[in-house]
Scaffold this motif. Structure first.
Motif, PDB file in Angstrom:
ATOM      1  N   VAL A   4       0.862  -1.174   0.000  1.00  5.56           N
ATOM      2  CA  VAL A   4       0.000   0.000   0.000  1.00  5.56           C
ATOM      3  C   VAL A   4       0.903   1.229   0.000  1.00  5.56           C
ATOM      4  CG1 VAL A   4      -1.788   1.278   1.244  1.00  5.56           C
ATOM      5  CG2 VAL A   4      -1.808  -1.223   1.267  1.00  5.56           C
ATOM      6  N   LEU A   5       0.767   2.060  -1.032  1.00  9.31           N
ATOM      7  CA  LEU A   5       1.474   3.329  -1.103  1.00  9.31           C
ATOM      8  C   LEU A   5       0.447   4.419  -0.861  1.00  9.31           C
ATOM      9  CD1 LEU A   5       3.682   2.871  -4.302  1.00  9.31           C
ATOM     10  CD2 LEU A   5       4.427   2.795  -1.931  1.00  9.31           C
ATOM     11  N   ALA A   6       0.670   5.220   0.168  1.00  8.60           N
ATOM     12  CA  ALA A   6      -0.265   6.293   0.502  1.00  8.60           C
ATOM     13  C   ALA A   6       0.491   7.615   0.531  1.00  8.60           C
ATOM     14  CB  ALA A   6      -0.916   6.025   1.855  1.00  8.60           C
ATOM     15  N   ILE A   7       0.101   8.532  -0.337  1.00  6.22           N
ATOM     16  CA  ILE A   7       0.697   9.863  -0.380  1.00  6.22           C
ATOM     17  C   ILE A   7      -0.252  10.799   0.350  1.00  6.22           C
ATOM     18  CG2 ILE A   7       1.567  11.710  -1.864  1.00  6.22           C
ATOM     19  CD1 ILE A   7       1.753   9.458  -4.075  1.00  6.22           C
ATOM     20  N   LYS A  38       3.401  22.344  -4.686  1.00  7.29           N
ATOM     21  CA  LYS A  38       4.775  22.217  -4.218  1.00  7.29           C
ATOM     22  C   LYS A  38       4.826  22.091  -2.683  1.00  7.29           C
ATOM     23  CE  LYS A  38       6.883  24.567  -8.153  1.00  7.29           C
ATOM     24  NZ  LYS A  38       5.914  24.085  -9.053  1.00  7.29           N
ATOM     25  N   ALA A  39       3.811  21.445  -2.140  1.00  4.46           N
ATOM     26  CA  ALA A  39       3.702  21.263  -0.697  1.00  4.46           C
ATOM     27  C   ALA A  39       4.400  19.976  -0.273  1.00  4.46           C
ATOM     28  CB  ALA A  39       2.232  21.203  -0.283  1.00  4.46           C
ATOM     29  N   LYS A  40       4.872  19.972   0.967  1.00 10.31           N
ATOM     30  CA  LYS A  40       5.516  18.772   1.494  1.00 10.31           C
ATOM     31  C   LYS A  40       4.462  17.710   1.764  1.00 10.31           C
ATOM     32  CE  LYS A  40       9.412  21.103   3.601  1.00 10.31           C
ATOM     33  NZ  LYS A  40      10.120  21.410   4.844  1.00 10.31           N
ATOM     34  N   ASN A  41       4.772  16.514   1.331  1.00 12.53           N
ATOM     35  CA  ASN A  41       3.929  15.350   1.555  1.00 12.53           C
ATOM     36  C   ASN A  41       4.757  14.280   2.242  1.00 12.53           C
ATOM     37  OD1 ASN A  41       1.696  16.412   0.113  1.00 12.53           O
ATOM     38  ND2 ASN A  41       2.611  15.760  -1.800  1.00 12.53           N
ATOM     39  N   THR A  42       4.092  13.243   2.676  1.00 14.15           N
ATOM     40  CA  THR A  42       4.757  12.049   3.183  1.00 14.15           C
ATOM     41  C   THR A  42       4.158  10.861   2.456  1.00 14.15           C
ATOM     42  OG1 THR A  42       5.091  13.051   5.353  1.00 14.15           O
ATOM     43  CG2 THR A  42       5.256  10.663   5.232  1.00 14.15           C
ATOM     44  N   THR A  43       5.021   9.983   1.960  1.00 15.37           N
ATOM     45  CA  THR A  43       4.554   8.762   1.316  1.00 15.37           C
ATOM     46  C   THR A  43       4.806   7.599   2.256  1.00 15.37           C
ATOM     47  OG1 THR A  43       4.979   9.627  -0.887  1.00 15.37           O
ATOM     48  CG2 THR A  43       4.822   7.239  -0.679  1.00 15.37           C
ATOM     49  N   PHE A  44       3.746   6.891   2.592  1.00 13.83           N
ATOM     50  CA  PHE A  44       3.832   5.715   3.449  1.00 13.83           C
ATOM     51  C   PHE A  44       3.892   4.482   2.560  1.00 13.83           C
ATOM     52  CE2 PHE A  44       2.461   8.650   6.588  1.00 13.83           C
ATOM     53  CZ  PHE A  44       2.733   8.093   7.825  1.00 13.83           C
ATOM     54  N   SER A  63      -7.723   9.014   9.068  1.00 12.99           N
ATOM     55  CA  SER A  63      -6.629   9.858   9.558  1.00 12.99           C
ATOM     56  C   SER A  63      -6.291  11.028   8.653  1.00 12.99           C
ATOM     57  CB  SER A  63      -5.361   9.016   9.746  1.00 12.99           C
ATOM     58  OG  SER A  63      -5.582   7.962  10.640  1.00 12.99           O
ATOM     59  N   CYS A  64      -6.657  10.970   7.392  1.00 11.09           N
ATOM     60  CA  CYS A  64      -6.201  11.958   6.405  1.00 11.09           C
ATOM     61  C   CYS A  64      -7.400  12.609   5.729  1.00 11.09           C
ATOM     62  CB  CYS A  64      -5.292  11.293   5.375  1.00 11.09           C
ATOM     63  SG  CYS A  64      -3.907  10.421   6.115  1.00 11.09           S
ATOM     64  N   GLN A  65      -7.958  13.602   6.375  1.00  6.31           N
ATOM     65  CA  GLN A  65      -9.141  14.273   5.855  1.00  6.31           C
ATOM     66  C   GLN A  65      -8.768  15.397   4.896  1.00  6.31           C
ATOM     67  OE1 GLN A  65     -12.364  13.303   6.632  1.00  6.31           O
ATOM     68  NE2 GLN A  65     -11.333  11.583   7.611  1.00  6.31           N
ATOM     69  N   ALA A  66      -9.547  15.539   3.835  1.00  7.25           N
ATOM     70  CA  ALA A  66      -9.367  16.649   2.904  1.00  7.25           C
ATOM     71  C   ALA A  66      -9.914  17.920   3.547  1.00  7.25           C
ATOM     72  CB  ALA A  66     -10.099  16.357   1.599  1.00  7.25           C
ATOM     73  N   GLY A  93      -4.953  17.932   1.460  1.00 10.18           N
ATOM     74  CA  GLY A  93      -5.125  16.827   2.389  1.00 10.18           C
ATOM     75  C   GLY A  93      -5.733  15.623   1.710  1.00 10.18           C
ATOM     76  N   GLY A  94      -6.346  14.791   2.508  1.00 14.43           N
ATOM     77  CA  GLY A  94      -6.848  13.543   1.965  1.00 14.43           C
ATOM     78  C   GLY A  94      -5.674  12.610   1.699  1.00 14.43           C
ATOM     79  N   ALA A  95      -5.839  11.690   0.811  1.00 14.37           N
ATOM     80  CA  ALA A  95      -4.773  10.737   0.508  1.00 14.37           C
ATOM     81  C   ALA A  95      -4.931  10.224  -0.913  1.00 14.37           C
ATOM     82  CB  ALA A  95      -4.818   9.562   1.488  1.00 14.37           C
ATOM     83  N   THR A  96      -3.805   9.968  -1.539  1.00 12.35           N
ATOM     84  CA  THR A  96      -3.771   9.251  -2.804  1.00 12.35           C
ATOM     85  C   THR A  96      -3.169   7.895  -2.480  1.00 12.35           C
ATOM     86  OG1 THR A  96      -3.455  11.292  -4.044  1.00 12.35           O
ATOM     87  CG2 THR A  96      -2.854   9.225  -5.147  1.00 12.35           C
ATOM     88  N   VAL A  97      -3.919   6.833  -2.717  1.00 11.19           N
ATOM     89  CA  VAL A  97      -3.514   5.503  -2.273  1.00 11.19           C
ATOM     90  C   VAL A  97      -3.479   4.538  -3.458  1.00 11.19           C
ATOM     91  CG1 VAL A  97      -4.030   3.587  -0.708  1.00 11.19           C
ATOM     92  CG2 VAL A  97      -4.596   5.926  -0.039  1.00 11.19           C
ATOM     93  N   MET A  98      -2.402   3.765  -3.521  1.00 11.46           N
ATOM     94  CA  MET A  98      -2.265   2.719  -4.529  1.00 11.46           C
ATOM     95  C   MET A  98      -2.027   1.400  -3.807  1.00 11.46           C
ATOM     96  SD  MET A  98       0.231   5.010  -6.821  1.00 11.46           S
ATOM     97  CE  MET A  98       0.449   6.172  -5.494  1.00 11.46           C
ATOM     98  N   VAL A  99      -2.699   0.357  -4.235  1.00  7.65           N
ATOM     99  CA  VAL A  99      -2.505  -0.980  -3.677  1.00  7.65           C
ATOM    100  C   VAL A  99      -1.929  -1.839  -4.797  1.00  7.65           C
ATOM    101  CG1 VAL A  99      -3.593  -2.968  -2.583  1.00  7.65           C
ATOM    102  CG2 VAL A  99      -4.433  -0.657  -2.085  1.00  7.65           C
ATOM    103  N   LEU A 100      -0.718  -2.353  -4.553  1.00  4.56           N
ATOM    104  CA  LEU A 100       0.002  -3.103  -5.577  1.00  4.56           C
ATOM    105  C   LEU A 100       0.245  -4.540  -5.124  1.00  4.56           C
ATOM    106  CD1 LEU A 100       2.669  -0.331  -6.092  1.00  4.56           C
ATOM    107  CD2 LEU A 100       0.716  -0.760  -7.563  1.00  4.56           C
ATOM    108  N   PRO A 101       0.261  -5.477  -6.068  1.00  3.81           N
ATOM    109  CA  PRO A 101       0.615  -6.849  -5.686  1.00  3.81           C
ATOM    110  C   PRO A 101       2.096  -6.909  -5.313  1.00  3.81           C
ATOM    111  CG  PRO A 101       0.374  -6.677  -8.063  1.00  3.81           C
ATOM    112  CD  PRO A 101      -0.012  -5.346  -7.495  1.00  3.81           C
ATOM    113  N   MET A 102       2.426  -7.793  -4.383  1.00  2.05           N
ATOM    114  CA  MET A 102       3.808  -7.937  -3.947  1.00  2.05           C
ATOM    115  C   MET A 102       4.139  -9.425  -3.930  1.00  2.05           C
ATOM    116  SD  MET A 102       5.698  -6.142  -0.695  1.00  2.05           S
ATOM    117  CE  MET A 102       4.311  -6.391   0.366  1.00  2.05           C
TER     118      MET A 102
END
Length: 108
Positions: A4-7, A38-44, A63-66, A93-102
């Motif tokens: 799970v990649l969450a920006i 050009k805002a700072k984000n964190t990618t989990f 946890s990540c409300q727009a 805010g909010g989140a952009t989330v990708m779920v990838l096979p591993m």
């Protein structure tokens, strides 16, 4: 296993990390930067069993409300005044989330 990649916006990172820790979900955080604002984000990056993916998505959503924020676009150096020189309201805010096979996941 899934990856799970969450920006998310940087200000939501500590809230998300605490919520993941509470459920004993480990993650890796990478500092990133958004293109438009050009805002700072964190990618989990979260390696998780497939049956717990929905749990992770629910935690991220909670946890990540727009929210709305005013931003001032960059000044036009050509000297002309345009409508874009005034603060505009944008959704942040909010989140952009990708779920990838591993294929595999190792912890040494």
């Amino acid at each position: 296993m899934k990856l799970v990649l969450a920006i998310i916006q940087e200000k939501d990172a500590s809230t998300l990390q605490a919520a993941l820790n509470e459920q004993k979900i480990t993650s890796t955080q990478l500092p990133t930067k958004g293109g438009f604002l050009k805002a700072k984000n964190t990618t989990f990056m979260i390696g998780i069993d497939e049956e717990r993916v929905q749990e992770v998505l629910d935690i991220i959503k909670e946890s990540c409300q727009a929210r709305e924020q005013y931003v001032t676009p960059p000044i036009n150096l050509a000297g002309s005044i345009s409508d874009t020189s005034y603060p505009v309201e944008v959704q942040v805010g909010g989140a952009t989330v990708m779920v990838l096979p591993m294929d595999s996941f190792f912890r040494f």
